[in-house]
Write a protein that holds these residues in place. Sequence first.
Motif, PDB file in Angstrom:
ATOM      1  N   CYS A 115      -4.714   3.355   7.184  1.00 33.23           N
ATOM      2  CA  CYS A 115      -5.560   3.226   8.377  1.00 33.23           C
ATOM      3  C   CYS A 115      -4.688   2.820   9.560  1.00 33.23           C
ATOM      4  O   CYS A 115      -3.734   2.042   9.405  1.00 33.23           O
ATOM      5  CB  CYS A 115      -6.643   2.180   8.120  1.00 33.23           C
ATOM      6  SG  CYS A 115      -7.812   2.005   9.486  1.00 33.23           S
ATOM      7  N   ASP A 116      -5.027   3.337  10.741  1.00 34.99           N
ATOM      8  CA  ASP A 116      -4.303   2.955  11.957  1.00 34.99           C
ATOM      9  C   ASP A 116      -4.657   1.545  12.394  1.00 34.99           C
ATOM     10  O   ASP A 116      -3.865   0.872  13.046  1.00 34.99           O
ATOM     11  CB  ASP A 116      -4.624   3.930  13.095  1.00 34.99           C
ATOM     12  CG  ASP A 116      -4.071   5.325  12.831  1.00 34.99           C
ATOM     13  OD1 ASP A 116      -3.136   5.450  12.011  1.00 34.99           O
ATOM     14  OD2 ASP A 116      -4.586   6.288  13.423  1.00 34.99           O
ATOM     15  N   GLN A 117      -5.845   1.087  12.067  1.00 33.86           N
ATOM     16  CA  GLN A 117      -6.295  -0.254  12.427  1.00 33.86           C
ATOM     17  C   GLN A 117      -5.913  -1.248  11.333  1.00 33.86           C
ATOM     18  O   GLN A 117      -5.646  -0.874  10.191  1.00 33.86           O
ATOM     19  CB  GLN A 117      -7.813  -0.271  12.616  1.00 33.86           C
ATOM     20  CG  GLN A 117      -8.298   0.646  13.709  1.00 33.86           C
ATOM     21  CD  GLN A 117      -9.814   0.743  13.713  1.00 33.86           C
ATOM     22  OE1 GLN A 117     -10.456   0.664  12.677  1.00 33.86           O
ATOM     23  NE2 GLN A 117     -10.373   0.913  14.904  1.00 33.86           N
ATOM     24  N   GLN A 118      -5.934  -2.512  11.714  1.00 29.15           N
ATOM     25  CA  GLN A 118      -5.660  -3.579  10.754  1.00 29.15           C
ATOM     26  C   GLN A 118      -6.808  -3.657   9.751  1.00 29.15           C
ATOM     27  O   GLN A 118      -7.976  -3.692  10.133  1.00 29.15           O
ATOM     28  CB  GLN A 118      -5.526  -4.925  11.481  1.00 29.15           C
ATOM     29  CG  GLN A 118      -5.252  -6.097  10.580  1.00 29.15           C
ATOM     30  CD  GLN A 118      -3.841  -6.081  10.024  1.00 29.15           C
ATOM     31  OE1 GLN A 118      -2.938  -5.578  10.666  1.00 29.15           O
ATOM     32  NE2 GLN A 118      -3.678  -6.638   8.845  1.00 29.15           N
ATOM     33  N   LEU A 119      -6.490  -3.643   8.455  1.00 28.29           N
ATOM     34  CA  LEU A 119      -7.503  -3.751   7.413  1.00 28.29           C
ATOM     35  C   LEU A 119      -7.538  -5.168   6.866  1.00 28.29           C
ATOM     36  O   LEU A 119      -6.501  -5.824   6.745  1.00 28.29           O
ATOM     37  CB  LEU A 119      -7.203  -2.778   6.267  1.00 28.29           C
ATOM     38  CG  LEU A 119      -7.292  -1.291   6.574  1.00 28.29           C
ATOM     39  CD1 LEU A 119      -6.827  -0.477   5.379  1.00 28.29           C
ATOM     40  CD2 LEU A 119      -8.713  -0.904   6.941  1.00 28.29           C
ATOM     41  N   SER A 120      -8.726  -5.613   6.515  1.00 31.02           N
ATOM     42  CA  SER A 120      -8.860  -6.921   5.878  1.00 31.02           C
ATOM     43  C   SER A 120      -8.382  -6.796   4.430  1.00 31.02           C
ATOM     44  O   SER A 120      -8.294  -5.690   3.884  1.00 31.02           O
ATOM     45  CB  SER A 120     -10.318  -7.382   5.922  1.00 31.02           C
ATOM     46  OG  SER A 120     -11.106  -6.589   5.053  1.00 31.02           O
ATOM     47  N   PRO A 121      -8.092  -7.922   3.785  1.00 27.89           N
ATOM     48  CA  PRO A 121      -7.688  -7.854   2.371  1.00 27.89           C
ATOM     49  C   PRO A 121      -8.762  -7.210   1.488  1.00 27.89           C
ATOM     50  O   PRO A 121      -8.438  -6.486   0.543  1.00 27.89           O
ATOM     51  CB  PRO A 121      -7.471  -9.320   1.980  1.00 27.89           C
ATOM     52  CG  PRO A 121      -7.216 -10.037   3.262  1.00 27.89           C
ATOM     53  CD  PRO A 121      -7.975  -9.295   4.307  1.00 27.89           C
ATOM     54  N   GLU A 122     -10.022  -7.434   1.815  1.00 30.97           N
ATOM     55  CA  GLU A 122     -11.116  -6.849   1.037  1.00 30.97           C
ATOM     56  C   GLU A 122     -11.187  -5.335   1.242  1.00 30.97           C
ATOM     57  O   GLU A 122     -11.463  -4.589   0.299  1.00 30.97           O
ATOM     58  CB  GLU A 122     -12.450  -7.502   1.415  1.00 30.97           C
ATOM     59  CG  GLU A 122     -12.555  -8.962   1.049  1.00 30.97           C
ATOM     60  CD  GLU A 122     -11.904  -9.891   2.069  1.00 30.97           C
ATOM     61  OE1 GLU A 122     -11.757 -11.084   1.761  1.00 30.97           O
ATOM     62  OE2 GLU A 122     -11.533  -9.431   3.162  1.00 30.97           O
ATOM     63  N   GLU A 123     -10.933  -4.867   2.457  1.00 32.36           N
ATOM     64  CA  GLU A 123     -10.910  -3.432   2.723  1.00 32.36           C
ATOM     65  C   GLU A 123      -9.736  -2.776   1.996  1.00 32.36           C
ATOM     66  O   GLU A 123      -9.877  -1.692   1.417  1.00 32.36           O
ATOM     67  CB  GLU A 123     -10.840  -3.181   4.228  1.00 32.36           C
ATOM     68  CG  GLU A 123     -12.116  -3.552   4.943  1.00 32.36           C
ATOM     69  CD  GLU A 123     -11.969  -3.570   6.456  1.00 32.36           C
ATOM     70  OE1 GLU A 123     -12.994  -3.352   7.141  1.00 32.36           O
ATOM     71  OE2 GLU A 123     -10.851  -3.789   6.971  1.00 32.36           O
ATOM     72  N   ASP A 124      -8.569  -3.437   2.018  1.00 35.67           N
ATOM     73  CA  ASP A 124      -7.417  -2.939   1.256  1.00 35.67           C
ATOM     74  C   ASP A 124      -7.742  -2.865  -0.235  1.00 35.67           C
ATOM     75  O   ASP A 124      -7.369  -1.902  -0.915  1.00 35.67           O
ATOM     76  CB  ASP A 124      -6.203  -3.847   1.455  1.00 35.67           C
ATOM     77  CG  ASP A 124      -5.426  -3.535   2.721  1.00 35.67           C
ATOM     78  OD1 ASP A 124      -5.429  -2.355   3.126  1.00 35.67           O
ATOM     79  OD2 ASP A 124      -4.826  -4.464   3.278  1.00 35.67           O
ATOM     80  N   GLU A 125      -8.437  -3.868  -0.726  1.00 36.28           N
ATOM     81  CA  GLU A 125      -8.803  -3.903  -2.144  1.00 36.28           C
ATOM     82  C   GLU A 125      -9.772  -2.766  -2.491  1.00 36.28           C
ATOM     83  O   GLU A 125      -9.645  -2.112  -3.534  1.00 36.28           O
ATOM     84  CB  GLU A 125      -9.442  -5.251  -2.486  1.00 36.28           C
ATOM     85  CG  GLU A 125      -9.766  -5.442  -3.941  1.00 36.28           C
ATOM     86  CD  GLU A 125     -10.381  -6.800  -4.216  1.00 36.28           C
ATOM     87  OE1 GLU A 125     -10.841  -6.973  -5.360  1.00 36.28           O
ATOM     88  OE2 GLU A 125     -10.430  -7.658  -3.329  1.00 36.28           O
ATOM     89  N   ALA A 126     -10.730  -2.499  -1.598  1.00 36.09           N
ATOM     90  CA  ALA A 126     -11.672  -1.404  -1.833  1.00 36.09           C
ATOM     91  C   ALA A 126     -10.948  -0.052  -1.882  1.00 36.09           C
ATOM     92  O   ALA A 126     -11.218   0.779  -2.753  1.00 36.09           O
ATOM     93  CB  ALA A 126     -12.758  -1.374  -0.755  1.00 36.09           C
ATOM     94  N   ILE A 127      -9.985   0.150  -0.988  1.00 34.89           N
ATOM     95  CA  ILE A 127      -9.201   1.393  -0.999  1.00 34.89           C
ATOM     96  C   ILE A 127      -8.373   1.490  -2.283  1.00 34.89           C
ATOM     97  O   ILE A 127      -8.283   2.542  -2.907  1.00 34.89           O
ATOM     98  CB  ILE A 127      -8.315   1.486   0.257  1.00 34.89           C
ATOM     99  CG1 ILE A 127      -9.191   1.662   1.498  1.00 34.89           C
ATOM    100  CG2 ILE A 127      -7.323   2.639   0.133  1.00 34.89           C
ATOM    101  CD1 ILE A 127      -8.429   1.535   2.793  1.00 34.89           C
ATOM    102  N   ALA A 128      -7.788   0.369  -2.672  1.00 35.54           N
ATOM    103  CA  ALA A 128      -6.968   0.365  -3.908  1.00 35.54           C
ATOM    104  C   ALA A 128      -7.830   0.698  -5.128  1.00 35.54           C
ATOM    105  O   ALA A 128      -7.392   1.433  -6.018  1.00 35.54           O
ATOM    106  CB  ALA A 128      -6.294  -0.983  -4.073  1.00 35.54           C
ATOM    107  N   HIS A 129      -9.044   0.167  -5.189  1.00 34.20           N
ATOM    108  CA  HIS A 129      -9.925   0.444  -6.321  1.00 34.20           C
ATOM    109  C   HIS A 129     -10.423   1.891  -6.304  1.00 34.20           C
ATOM    110  O   HIS A 129     -10.675   2.474  -7.358  1.00 34.20           O
ATOM    111  CB  HIS A 129     -11.133  -0.497  -6.337  1.00 34.20           C
ATOM    112  CG  HIS A 129     -10.803  -1.876  -6.775  1.00 34.20           C
ATOM    113  ND1 HIS A 129     -10.241  -2.179  -7.994  1.00 34.20           N
ATOM    114  CD2 HIS A 129     -10.966  -3.074  -6.160  1.00 34.20           C
ATOM    115  CE1 HIS A 129     -10.073  -3.476  -8.104  1.00 34.20           C
ATOM    116  NE2 HIS A 129     -10.495  -4.040  -6.997  1.00 34.20           N
TER     117      HIS A 129
END
Length: 132
Positions: A115-129
């Motif tokens: 993502c071009d924008q800053q992601l929260s740790p939870e958003e990063d986790e959702a993408i990883a899952h």
Amino acid sequence: MVFLVVLSLVVALASLTVSALVLRRLRRASDEMGADALPEDVHGLRQEVAALRAEARGSLRHVAVVRYDAFGDMGGRLSWSLALLDDGGDGVVLTSIHGRSDARGYAKNIAGWTCDQQLSPEEDEAIAHARP
């Protein structure tokens, strides 16, 4: 009696000869048939399956939800981040943060699993899952 024995031997030899000829023809026919000898319906089905696979690559098939408490004094894990992505990692992350008096929603575009924008740790986790 001898005549019946000779006649039965002749009939047995004739039936063996006919069955050998039939088996030889069947083997030739099966050897001549290959992938090109498939009926047109099968070729059409293969093309349809290939088209469906290509279409499915662009669908949002990779989905993951992460629930969490956005604030320390809140319980119940009411906040969440939802990743909706296709096979190439293109899609969106939706986030809803619930507080005591309000709730806020966010949407961020994802391209190639980033993502071009800053992601929260939870958003990063959702993408990883969601990533296969």
